[in-house]
Design a protein around this motif. Structure first.
Motif, PDB file in Angstrom:
ATOM      1  N   SER A 282     -36.824  12.029 -41.526  1.00 44.97           N
ATOM      2  CA  SER A 282     -37.426  11.215 -40.475  1.00 44.97           C
ATOM      3  C   SER A 282     -38.932  11.222 -40.673  1.00 44.97           C
ATOM      4  N   LYS A 283     -39.487  10.108 -41.153  1.00 48.59           N
ATOM      5  CA  LYS A 283     -40.932  10.024 -41.340  1.00 48.59           C
ATOM      6  C   LYS A 283     -41.659  10.001 -39.999  1.00 48.59           C
ATOM      7  N   LYS A 284     -41.022   9.415 -38.984  1.00 42.23           N
ATOM      8  CA  LYS A 284     -41.650   9.336 -37.668  1.00 42.23           C
ATOM      9  C   LYS A 284     -41.877  10.718 -37.077  1.00 42.23           C
ATOM     10  N   TRP A 285     -40.871  11.591 -37.192  1.00 50.03           N
ATOM     11  CA  TRP A 285     -40.947  12.923 -36.589  1.00 50.03           C
ATOM     12  C   TRP A 285     -41.354  13.994 -37.587  1.00 50.03           C
ATOM     13  N   HIS A 286     -41.602  13.620 -38.841  1.00 50.09           N
ATOM     14  CA  HIS A 286     -42.021  14.562 -39.883  1.00 50.09           C
ATOM     15  C   HIS A 286     -40.999  15.692 -40.065  1.00 50.09           C
ATOM     16  N   LEU A 287     -39.741  15.317 -40.056  1.00 52.26           N
ATOM     17  CA  LEU A 287     -38.654  16.272 -40.205  1.00 52.26           C
ATOM     18  C   LEU A 287     -37.802  15.921 -41.419  1.00 52.26           C
ATOM     19  N   LYS A 288     -37.264  16.948 -42.044  1.00 47.38           N
ATOM     20  CA  LYS A 288     -36.425  16.765 -43.214  1.00 47.38           C
ATOM     21  C   LYS A 288     -35.394  17.884 -43.229  1.00 47.38           C
ATOM     22  N   GLY A 289     -34.334  17.688 -43.982  1.00 51.60           N
ATOM     23  CA  GLY A 289     -33.341  18.746 -44.091  1.00 51.60           C
ATOM     24  C   GLY A 289     -32.103  18.271 -44.812  1.00 51.60           C
ATOM     25  N   PHE A 290     -31.027  19.021 -44.663  1.00 54.61           N
ATOM     26  CA  PHE A 290     -29.776  18.628 -45.297  1.00 54.61           C
ATOM     27  C   PHE A 290     -28.585  19.226 -44.557  1.00 54.61           C
ATOM     28  N   LEU A 291     -27.442  18.611 -44.778  1.00 53.57           N
ATOM     29  CA  LEU A 291     -26.149  19.185 -44.441  1.00 53.57           C
ATOM     30  C   LEU A 291     -25.492  19.552 -45.759  1.00 53.57           C
ATOM     31  N   ALA A 292     -24.723  20.639 -45.787  1.00 53.75           N
ATOM     32  CA  ALA A 292     -24.155  21.094 -47.054  1.00 53.75           C
ATOM     33  C   ALA A 292     -22.790  21.729 -46.837  1.00 53.75           C
ATOM     34  N   LEU A 293     -21.986  21.658 -47.890  1.00 55.79           N
ATOM     35  CA  LEU A 293     -20.723  22.376 -47.965  1.00 55.79           C
ATOM     36  C   LEU A 293     -20.746  23.213 -49.237  1.00 55.79           C
ATOM     37  N   GLU A 294     -20.291  24.469 -49.119  1.00 52.78           N
ATOM     38  CA  GLU A 294     -20.319  25.377 -50.271  1.00 52.78           C
ATOM     39  C   GLU A 294     -19.059  26.233 -50.268  1.00 52.78           C
ATOM     40  N   TYR A 295     -18.582  26.560 -51.485  1.00 51.03           N
ATOM     41  CA  TYR A 295     -17.458  27.501 -51.609  1.00 51.03           C
ATOM     42  C   TYR A 295     -17.837  28.592 -52.594  1.00 51.03           C
ATOM     43  N   ASP A 296     -17.650  29.842 -52.170  1.00 55.45           N
ATOM     44  CA  ASP A 296     -17.910  31.001 -53.014  1.00 55.45           C
ATOM     45  C   ASP A 296     -16.568  31.542 -53.495  1.00 55.45           C
ATOM     46  N   PHE A 297     -16.278  31.370 -54.797  1.00 55.61           N
ATOM     47  CA  PHE A 297     -14.998  31.797 -55.361  1.00 55.61           C
ATOM     48  C   PHE A 297     -14.864  33.316 -55.358  1.00 55.61           C
ATOM     49  N   SER A 298     -15.969  34.033 -55.497  1.00 48.72           N
ATOM     50  CA  SER A 298     -15.911  35.494 -55.509  1.00 48.72           C
ATOM     51  C   SER A 298     -15.596  36.059 -54.128  1.00 48.72           C
ATOM     52  N   ALA A 299     -16.253  35.512 -53.105  1.00 47.25           N
ATOM     53  CA  ALA A 299     -16.027  35.990 -51.737  1.00 47.25           C
ATOM     54  C   ALA A 299     -14.875  35.271 -51.051  1.00 47.25           C
ATOM     55  N   GLU A 300     -14.344  34.205 -51.683  1.00 49.86           N
ATOM     56  CA  GLU A 300     -13.292  33.370 -51.094  1.00 49.86           C
ATOM     57  C   GLU A 300     -13.708  32.905 -49.702  1.00 49.86           C
ATOM     58  N   LEU A 301     -14.860  32.214 -49.694  1.00 45.30           N
ATOM     59  CA  LEU A 301     -15.506  31.868 -48.436  1.00 45.30           C
ATOM     60  C   LEU A 301     -16.114  30.479 -48.510  1.00 45.30           C
ATOM     61  N   PHE A 302     -15.766  29.630 -47.515  1.00 47.73           N
ATOM     62  CA  PHE A 302     -16.437  28.346 -47.347  1.00 47.73           C
ATOM     63  C   PHE A 302     -17.646  28.535 -46.434  1.00 47.73           C
ATOM     64  N   SER A 303     -18.659  27.689 -46.614  1.00 44.96           N
ATOM     65  CA  SER A 303     -19.756  27.647 -45.651  1.00 44.96           C
ATOM     66  C   SER A 303     -20.140  26.200 -45.388  1.00 44.96           C
ATOM     67  N   ALA A 304     -20.385  25.897 -44.119  1.00 46.34           N
ATOM     68  CA  ALA A 304     -20.908  24.599 -43.695  1.00 46.34           C
ATOM     69  C   ALA A 304     -22.327  24.851 -43.197  1.00 46.34           C
ATOM     70  N   GLU A 305     -23.304  24.064 -43.692  1.00 43.49           N
ATOM     71  CA  GLU A 305     -24.706  24.401 -43.481  1.00 43.49           C
ATOM     72  C   GLU A 305     -25.491  23.249 -42.848  1.00 43.49           C
ATOM     73  N   LEU A 306     -26.447  23.627 -42.004  1.00 36.75           N
ATOM     74  CA  LEU A 306     -27.401  22.699 -41.401  1.00 36.75           C
ATOM     75  C   LEU A 306     -28.798  23.268 -41.620  1.00 36.75           C
ATOM     76  N   PHE A 307     -29.707  22.426 -42.137  1.00 33.44           N
ATOM     77  CA  PHE A 307     -31.074  22.862 -42.396  1.00 33.44           C
ATOM     78  C   PHE A 307     -32.028  21.793 -41.885  1.00 33.44           C
ATOM     79  N   ILE A 308     -33.042  22.214 -41.108  1.00 35.37           N
ATOM     80  CA  ILE A 308     -34.062  21.295 -40.621  1.00 35.37           C
ATOM     81  C   ILE A 308     -35.428  21.968 -40.735  1.00 35.37           C
ATOM     82  N   HIS A 309     -36.425  21.221 -41.193  1.00 28.20           N
ATOM     83  CA  HIS A 309     -37.749  21.798 -41.393  1.00 28.20           C
ATOM     84  C   HIS A 309     -38.817  20.719 -41.300  1.00 28.20           C
ATOM     85  N   LEU A 310     -40.077  21.140 -41.144  1.00 23.92           N
ATOM     86  CA  LEU A 310     -41.182  20.209 -41.136  1.00 23.92           C
ATOM     87  C   LEU A 310     -41.358  19.604 -42.526  1.00 23.92           C
ATOM     88  N   ASN A 311     -41.757  18.349 -42.556  1.00 24.94           N
ATOM     89  CA  ASN A 311     -41.970  17.675 -43.845  1.00 24.94           C
ATOM     90  C   ASN A 311     -43.353  17.046 -43.846  1.00 24.94           C
TER      91      ASN A 311
END
Length: 285
Positions: free
Chosen positions: A256-285
């Motif tokens: 968002s250029k108007k609010w100077h915000l940036k980030g991502f949504l993510a999906l990850e799988y760790d085969f060693s830990a047998e663990l999924f993760s769903a992620e939200l990240f927001i930060h100033l840009n």
């Protein structure tokens, strides 16, 4: 605690509106520059494949990188940040160094500072640091010492440093050549660390080895488009002949250029830990 985090994040967001797009290189008088101002919130939902005992991992970071010029030759460079994580202690990051510009091509730094190979790791006052990979975390952070950097041209730079770490002195070296950074250190006791970093428009990868841990670690990001990036993050313990980290993930970015915000949504799988993760990240840009 989360009410406090919410207040801090909202304050930083409102402050960014007053700063408009000048979240980098903010002039504070004639001799001082806020090179980077950063705040970010990173949240993960951790999902085991064999149970419904989901858990959450949240971190909040606030940091500043600043330069204060004493004259044309000498300057003070300093950065400070703190990070609060759920289920973890308070983390602080700081360094303070005297920068001497000998010539346009030659610079010397002295103090509690980033080592030559620390430059390969994402800067603490950036979102890349708050969301860094396991392989990137294996790279040493700032240590007391001195380093010298000489730039031959835009494609060739050599950096050498002597730093105190693990209660002994170590020699550090880094070579920047085109899209690659090659570096490492050797301690007085013979322990060593080596790292190769590759940075290009479409991808970035890092590989390192630690003789102290008998461990290889590597990660790679591949930009699929402006919105999507896929990545892999792995390690291998040579003495145990096993991997304790094997992660595959994909990120979808937003801005968002108007609010100077940036980030991502993510999906990850760790085969060693047998663990999924769903992620939200927001930060100033």
């Amino acid at each position: 605690m989360f009410k406090k985090l919410h207040f801090i994040l909202m304050f930083a967001m409102l402050s960014s509106q007053m700063l408009t797009a000048q979240i980098e290189n903010i002039k504070v008088g004639e001799n001082t520059t806020i090179n980077k101002l950063y705040t970010g919130l990173y949240a993960k939902t951790l999902i085991p494949i064999d149970s419904l005992e989901w858990s959450n991992d949240v971190s909040y970071r606030l940091g500043v990188l600043a330069t204060h010029r004493l004259n044309k030759t000498f300057a003070i460079s300093t950065q400070g940040a703190f990070q609060i994580e759920s289920g973890s202690d308070f983390t602080s990051i700081a360094d303070f160094e005297l920068v001497t510009t000998v010539t346009d091509n030659w610079q010397i730094r002295l103090g509690s500072l980033t080592t030559p190979i620390t430059f390969i790791r994402p800067n603490p006052i950036t979102w890349q640091s708050q969301s860094e990979t396991y392989a990137q975390t294996r790279i040493l952070v700032q240590r007391p010492g001195v380093l010298s950097t000489y730039t031959f041209n835009k494609d060739w730079t050599v950096t050498y440093g002597v730093h105190n770490q693990n209660d002994q002195w170590a020699h550090h070296m880094r070579l920047d050549v085109f899209d690659f950074m090659l570096g490492g250190y050797v301690q007085q006791d013979g322990a060593y660390f080596g790292v190769v970093d590759y940075r290009a428009e479409k991808g970035r990868g890092v590989v390192n080895y630690s003789s102290l841990e008998n461990e290889w670690a590597a990660s790679y990001f591949q930009n699929i488009s402006e919105r999507y990036t896929a990545y892999i993050d792995i390690n291998y313990l040579t003495e145990l002949q096993e991997s304790t980290v094997f992660r595959l993930g994909i990120r979808s970015y937003y801005l968002s250029k108007k609010w100077h915000l940036k980030g991502f949504l993510a999906l990850e799988y760790d085969f060693s830990a047998e663990l999924f993760s769903a992620e939200l990240f927001i930060h100033l840009n």
